[in-house]
Each structure stands twice: as structure tokens, then as C-alpha cells.
Scaffold this motif. Sequence first.
Motif, mmCIF file in Angstrom:
data_model
loop_
_atom_site.group_PDB
_atom_site.id
_atom_site.type_symbol
_atom_site.label_atom_id
_atom_site.label_comp_id
_atom_site.label_asym_id
_atom_site.label_seq_id
_atom_site.Cartn_x
_atom_site.Cartn_y
_atom_site.Cartn_z
ATOM 1 N N GLY A 170 66.379 78.565 68.301
ATOM 2 C CA GLY A 170 66.744 77.835 69.505
ATOM 3 C C GLY A 170 66.044 76.495 69.635
ATOM 4 N N GLY A 171 66.515 75.700 70.595
ATOM 5 C CA GLY A 171 65.952 74.383 70.843
ATOM 6 C C GLY A 171 66.964 73.285 70.666
ATOM 7 N N ALA A 172 66.592 72.086 71.107
ATOM 8 C CA ALA A 172 67.514 70.951 71.071
ATOM 9 C C ALA A 172 67.716 70.417 69.659
ATOM 10 C CB ALA A 172 66.991 69.838 71.979
ATOM 11 N N LEU A 173 66.663 70.399 68.843
ATOM 12 C CA LEU A 173 66.731 69.692 67.564
ATOM 13 C C LEU A 173 67.821 70.227 66.646
ATOM 14 C CD1 LEU A 173 65.605 67.546 65.650
ATOM 15 C CD2 LEU A 173 64.007 69.285 64.794
ATOM 16 N N LEU A 174 67.792 71.513 66.337
ATOM 17 C CA LEU A 174 68.752 72.056 65.379
ATOM 18 C C LEU A 174 70.162 72.137 65.948
ATOM 19 C CD1 LEU A 174 66.920 74.937 63.453
ATOM 20 C CD2 LEU A 174 67.298 72.560 62.784
ATOM 21 N N ASP A 175 70.278 72.300 67.257
ATOM 22 C CA ASP A 175 71.609 72.472 67.832
ATOM 23 C C ASP A 175 72.308 71.146 68.078
ATOM 24 O OD1 ASP A 175 73.400 74.696 68.862
ATOM 25 O OD2 ASP A 175 73.469 73.294 70.536
ATOM 26 N N ALA A 196 58.069 61.257 66.055
ATOM 27 C CA ALA A 196 58.858 62.177 66.884
ATOM 28 C C ALA A 196 57.955 62.926 67.844
ATOM 29 C CB ALA A 196 59.618 63.165 66.003
ATOM 30 N N THR A 197 58.506 63.256 68.982
ATOM 31 C CA THR A 197 57.792 64.048 69.972
ATOM 32 C C THR A 197 58.782 64.968 70.659
ATOM 33 O OG1 THR A 197 56.236 63.946 71.829
ATOM 34 C CG2 THR A 197 58.089 62.393 71.859
ATOM 35 N N ALA A 198 58.279 66.040 71.251
ATOM 36 C CA ALA A 198 59.151 67.021 71.892
ATOM 37 C C ALA A 198 58.525 67.533 73.172
ATOM 38 C CB ALA A 198 59.423 68.183 70.944
ATOM 39 N N THR A 199 59.388 67.959 74.081
ATOM 40 C CA THR A 199 58.976 68.646 75.303
ATOM 41 C C THR A 199 59.393 70.102 75.166
ATOM 42 O OG1 THR A 199 59.356 66.647 76.615
ATOM 43 C CG2 THR A 199 59.212 68.737 77.805
ATOM 44 N N LEU A 306 69.486 65.298 54.970
ATOM 45 C CA LEU A 306 69.493 65.521 56.416
ATOM 46 C C LEU A 306 68.499 66.612 56.805
ATOM 47 C CD1 LEU A 306 70.701 64.762 59.133
ATOM 48 C CD2 LEU A 306 72.530 66.414 58.724
ATOM 49 N N MET A 307 68.439 67.677 56.009
ATOM 50 C CA MET A 307 67.471 68.729 56.316
ATOM 51 C C MET A 307 66.045 68.258 56.077
ATOM 52 S SD MET A 307 66.895 71.597 57.633
ATOM 53 C CE MET A 307 68.534 72.285 57.852
ATOM 54 N N THR A 308 65.845 67.363 55.121
ATOM 55 C CA THR A 308 64.529 66.761 54.925
ATOM 56 C C THR A 308 64.089 66.027 56.185
ATOM 57 O OG1 THR A 308 64.824 66.513 52.531
ATOM 58 C CG2 THR A 308 63.214 65.061 53.585
ATOM 59 N N LEU A 309 65.014 65.272 56.779
ATOM 60 C CA LEU A 309 64.708 64.568 58.031
ATOM 61 C C LEU A 309 64.393 65.553 59.149
ATOM 62 C CD1 LEU A 309 67.410 61.738 57.990
ATOM 63 C CD2 LEU A 309 64.969 61.532 57.468
ATOM 64 N N LEU A 310 65.192 66.611 59.263
ATOM 65 C CA LEU A 310 64.954 67.616 60.301
ATOM 66 C C LEU A 310 63.578 68.260 60.137
ATOM 67 C CD1 LEU A 310 68.490 69.245 60.371
ATOM 68 C CD2 LEU A 310 67.382 68.186 62.338
ATOM 69 N N ASP A 311 63.214 68.586 58.902
ATOM 70 C CA ASP A 311 61.903 69.184 58.657
ATOM 71 C C ASP A 311 60.777 68.209 58.992
ATOM 72 O OD1 ASP A 311 62.988 71.570 57.875
ATOM 73 O OD2 ASP A 311 62.180 71.543 55.836
ATOM 74 N N GLN A 312 60.967 66.934 58.674
ATOM 75 C CA GLN A 312 59.950 65.937 58.977
ATOM 76 C C GLN A 312 59.780 65.750 60.488
ATOM 77 O OE1 GLN A 312 61.340 62.596 56.658
ATOM 78 N NE2 GLN A 312 60.218 63.240 54.831
ATOM 79 N N VAL A 313 60.892 65.770 61.205
ATOM 80 C CA VAL A 313 60.820 65.673 62.666
ATOM 81 C C VAL A 313 60.101 66.895 63.235
ATOM 82 C CG1 VAL A 313 62.196 65.723 64.791
ATOM 83 C CG2 VAL A 313 62.837 64.193 62.925
ATOM 84 N N ARG A 314 60.430 68.069 62.724
ATOM 85 C CA ARG A 314 59.758 69.293 63.175
ATOM 86 C C ARG A 314 58.248 69.190 62.992
ATOM 87 N NH1 ARG A 314 62.317 74.397 60.279
ATOM 88 N NH2 ARG A 314 60.369 75.254 61.098
ATOM 89 N N ALA A 315 57.849 68.740 61.811
ATOM 90 C CA ALA A 315 56.423 68.639 61.528
ATOM 91 C C ALA A 315 55.745 67.622 62.442
ATOM 92 C CB ALA A 315 56.209 68.265 60.066
ATOM 93 N N GLU A 316 56.405 66.484 62.654
ATOM 94 C CA GLU A 316 55.849 65.416 63.479
ATOM 95 C C GLU A 316 55.754 65.823 64.944
ATOM 96 O OE1 GLU A 316 54.509 61.466 64.447
ATOM 97 O OE2 GLU A 316 54.646 62.523 62.536
ATOM 98 N N ALA A 317 56.739 66.570 65.421
ATOM 99 C CA ALA A 317 56.795 66.940 66.840
ATOM 100 C C ALA A 317 56.175 68.297 67.133
ATOM 101 C CB ALA A 317 58.248 66.929 67.321
ATOM 102 N N GLY A 318 55.779 69.026 66.111
ATOM 103 C CA GLY A 318 55.157 70.334 66.312
ATOM 104 C C GLY A 318 56.132 71.430 66.687
#
Length: 321
Positions: A170-175, A196-199, A306-318
Motif C-alpha cells: 500500500g501507499g501512494a508511490l506504487l499505486d 524525495a520525501t514522504a508523509t 522505472l523500477m530502479t527509480l521507484l526503488d531509489q525514491v523508496r530509499a530516499e524517502a524511507g
Amino acid sequence: MIRWGILGPGHIAHKFAKDLLTVPDATLYAVASSDQQRADEFAGQYAIPHSFGRYEDLLTLPELDVVYVATRHIRHHDDAVMLLNGGKAVLGEKPFAMNLAQVQHMVDTARSKRVFLMEALWSRFMPTLLKARELVESGAIGQVTGVRADFGFKAMFDPEGRLFDKKLGGGALLDIGIYPLFWSYFILGMPQSIKATATFGSTGVDEQVGIIMTYADGEMAILDSTLRAKTPCEAFVYGTEGLIKVHGRWHESTSLTVERIGEEPETHTFERATFGYNFEAKHVMDCLTNGQTESPLWSLTDSLNLMTLLDQVRAEAGIEY
């Protein structure tokens, strides 16, 4: 005639099925669910001759050409690999999988088996977005300086639903955050830097994500997604001589406007009677007819990027699942 199977008869699968009915030489041939009754009801609604209560039963149909995988995020990898190992072509819903390692395994399996595999990044095949990139490449707005895109809606809170349950990805990023990231990649390619950052909400999922990326020639991408509010859902390309605005909701839009400095705005419209899934379906069928195991328009390398970018955003935003 290309015989389609559907794995996972949920909300998106209904839209895909309705659009597939409009595609020449396509036939809905089989559906599989974890629940036999759901499969039977789906089959009855679309006159599908074969319905199964187990996903793997799709492999009992040697004449089945391709399967659209529309299960939950966390199942995309396992379901796709099962089908690929069974020799079935796969169109897999986005996100392709949960992380880069899973996507790499899917790609390796498809390539070793010489079986067609493509991520169902349907926006890549929308006429409006194709026109936007054509305009960019023709120099219609000069040299590109940046892009911007948002995607937000007010999601009904359900702690056990797929949007708010970490166990379900769940969450905004993957969906929905995947769409603005796709837009930046579609126009600018891979970035040099990502911030990247997340709430996070009460269930621990990312309910809002903000991303800023920079590129080799100084371009910038500003992207955001949220489950907390309805946003305009518009996409822009900025250039030295003007801008392109893809109207909301941009990922499925039927119109865009070009605004050149000192000129009247010019709007391009691409009306359709479908949701828009027919464009990707037709492309898959063309690939299969031509004996291709990979799309020349949205390649497996594109999905890995694209998945590389998603993984990098995940890592950056926690963001964790």
C-alpha cells in the motif's frame, strides 16, 4: 485471433475486458481468480468460455496466447513468473513488481524462455502522450528545461485495504506515484540526482510523496502524489520557447495544449469511446503477431529503469513494505 486470459478479475480487469471487446481480432478466452464464483461471474459478464478458481489452471489451455495479470501489487511477480514458466505471454499490471530484484527475475525468466513480457504501463500508448513527446522531439517548445506532474485523490481510508496496508504494498508511490515518475522518464530519461520525501499515515504507508530530480543538461522534474486530497492531475513539459500542458487526468487524458511564447494556445484533442486500455492491448497483439518477445515501445529495459527509480525514491524517502 489472439486469445486473452485475465488473471485477477478485479476493478481494473473489468475496464480492461470492456476495452478488449473493442479490439479487432481479440477474444476473451479465459479468466482465473482465487475464488471460483468470482471467476464464473466475470466469465458470465463477458461471455468468456473458460473460468478457473486457481491461477495456475490457465496453464491447462495450450491455445491461450497471452494473459493480463491484474492481481494485487504483491502478487505481480509470482503470477507473472508462473505464467512465463508455463510458456504464456504476459501483460503485467503496474507496478511490474515490488522491487528491482523481482523485476529483474521476471525479465530474466522471460528472456531465457523466449516468451513475451510487457509491463501494462497503459499511459505509454495513449495518443495524447504520444503527441506530447512528438511535439517535444520536433522542437515545438524549444529546448526542454523541465517537467512537472501530479496525481492525487482522496482515498477512502481502510486500514486493511490495498492502499493503506503495508503488507499489500500500500501507499501512494506504487499505486499512483509511478505515473509522475513515468512522465519524467518518458520525456527526460534517467536523472542524475533524486531527492524525495514522504508523509506517512497511521498504518505506516506513504500517503504523500514529493520528488525532485535533476538531469545531465540541467533539466528538473518536480513530481508529487497523494492519497489525501484531490489534485489537478496535470502534466507539463517546459521549454525555452513555450510549454505543453496535458490536461487532467493526464495519464489518461484526451487533450493537450501547446502554449508558445507570443502565440495563441493550440489544443490537440484525441477523443475515444474507451477507457484507453485498448491501445496497450492492440500493441501487445501486434508484438505477438510479429513474433516479438519484447515491446519496442515499452521495453523490459524501460521497466527495469522505472523500477530502479521507484526503488531509489523508496530509499530516499524511507518507504518500506
